[in-house]
Design an enzyme around this catalytic site. Structure first.
Site, PDB file in Angstrom:
ATOM      1  N   CYS A 321       7.010  35.159   0.311  1.00 38.23           N
ATOM      2  CA  CYS A 321       6.240  35.689   1.331  1.00 38.23           C
ATOM      3  C   CYS A 321       6.753  35.732   2.542  1.00 38.23           C
ATOM      4  O   CYS A 321       5.895  36.069   3.471  1.00 38.23           O
ATOM      5  CB  CYS A 321       4.667  34.553   0.963  1.00 38.23           C
ATOM      6  SG  CYS A 321       5.408  32.853   1.705  1.00 38.23           S
ATOM      7  N   GLU A 355       5.052  40.687   0.897  1.00 33.75           N
ATOM      8  CA  GLU A 355       5.351  39.854  -0.357  1.00 33.75           C
ATOM      9  C   GLU A 355       6.349  40.635  -1.089  1.00 33.75           C
ATOM     10  O   GLU A 355       6.205  41.827  -1.311  1.00 33.75           O
ATOM     11  CB  GLU A 355       3.946  39.599  -1.043  1.00 33.75           C
ATOM     12  CG  GLU A 355       4.112  38.666  -2.111  1.00 33.75           C
ATOM     13  CD  GLU A 355       3.677  37.266  -1.632  1.00 33.75           C
ATOM     14  OE1 GLU A 355       3.525  36.432  -2.564  1.00 33.75           O
ATOM     15  OE2 GLU A 355       3.165  37.101  -0.654  1.00 33.75           O
TER      16      GLU A 355
END
Length: 369
Positions: A321, A355
């Site tokens: 992330c 992401e």
């Protein structure tokens, strides 16, 4: 609130350009880029509640100016959340027990059509509140909602029936069911989550041996990957996530997945023989032949000890992330492994958040899946 939908292709292209640049020093192949829906993609949202002379409405705060602004509709959130936002406030307006000192409302929706609504208060919740909340829930059901209602206050949490929703995801033609508990981590972009699961399955297709997963949450990835491996061993520190994972394992009929409640750092110590953990009683780590490891770490990435442990596996599936900590970790990982595949998953359109995923194989495993 309006979305710059016409700008989305350019915004996504810029993210792909930025991620490609970060991965370039590691001889990464071309990115697999997964675009999001351009609206109503987010399955959870939380709002402060503003009280104004008998009226009340959802508000958010501008990140730049810190000024509050009214939110009647929220186009990045699911259609289900938007509908509930309108109906809920209309139903509680004027009800002193339900609105007094109500300061926040959290919504957790699913692709399966269920929604949990958590109402947060700066007051103790009484039996009278519970009675009014039960009546509210019945009215919401009358509108056609499949809803769970939760009240929270300091040292109090009251779930009228339960504090979770049940999600159903169609991954590669198979339905996977997941219990998602309110106020616990779940993937916010449900359709993108499906794309992530399918990409992870494509990477690990025809795998041999066993899988180790660190940071497994409610079993989102490990359950969908279980039939790719002989056995799966997974770790998670959050008690509520572990409980959800155990339920999800059972409801999906998975019989080769073991969850251990411990942190990645603790598991590294156990694997290295630094400490003996009571939580590992009855689990013989030597029975596992884990040649693949899956990691989905927090934004800070992998710590040095875990990074060194991860390098001991033939194949590494890394979901990130934070592309900057990913790139930092790759400086070490690519000393022993090469990137076979990499992907951008646009979980958060219209933001700078990226992401990503990388599939690495040890350098001496040439030509092996």
């Amino acid at each position: 609130m309006t979305l710059p939908i016409h700008q989305y292709p350019a915004l996504l292209a810029k993210k792909a350009e930025n991620l490609t640049a970060l991965l370039a020093p590691f001889n990464a192949p071309e990115l697999d880029v997964f675009a999001s829906d351009t609206s109503h993609f987010r399955l959870r949202a939380e709002f402060r509640v503003w009280h104004d002379n008998g009226d009340l409405y959802h508000i958010m705060f501008d990140q730049a100016t810190k000024q509050r602004y009214r939110v009647d509709q929220f186009p990045i959130a699911s259609q289900l959340i938007n509908r509930m936002m309108t109906v809920l406030l209309a139903e509680i307006k004027g009800n002193e027990l339900l609105t007094r000192k109500l300061f926040q409302i959290d919504y957790l929706s699913t692709l399966s059509g269920q929604i949990a609504v958590s109402m947060l208060y700066h007051k103790s919740l009484t039996e009278e509140w519970i009675e009014q909340a039960k009546l509210l829930k019945q009215r919401l059901i009358g509108y056609g909602f499949d809803v769970q209602l939760i009240g929270r206050a300091t040292k109090q949490k009251i779930a009228l029936d339960c504090d979770y929703v049940e999600e159903a995801l169609n991954v590669d033609g198979q339905i996977y069911r997941y219990r998602q508990v309110e106020n616990s981590f779940t993937q916010p972009n449900g359709k993108m989550n499906i794309k992530m699961l399918e990409w992870a399955r494509a990477c690990t297709a025809n795998s041999k041996g066993d899988l180790l997963e660190l940071y497994c949450g409610n079993g989102n990835f490990s359950i969908a990957l279980a039939n790719q491996f002989r056995k799966v061993l997974a770790t998670e520190i959050s008690k509520s996530s572990v409980e959800s994972a155990q339920y999800n394992i059972a409801v999906n009929g998975v019989d080769n997945l073991q969850i251990i409640r411990m942190s990645a750092e603790e598991f590294t110590e156990a694997m290295n023989g630094v400490r003996v953990f009571y939580r590992l009683r009855g689990i013989d780590l030597k029975q596992y032949d884990c040649n693949t490891i899956f990691v989905d770490p927090p934004r800070v990435g992998l710590d040095q000890a875990t990074l060194e442990m991860v390098q001991g596996y033939e194949k590494i599936l890394y979901i990130s992330c934070n592309p900057h900590t990913l790139a930092d970790n790759l400086k070490q990982l690519t000393q022993t492994h090469r990137i076979e595949r990499c992907a951008l998953f646009d979980q958060f359109p219209y933001t700078e958040h990226i992401e990503s995923g990388v599939w690495l194989i040890r350098n001496n495993q040439v030509g092996e899946k």
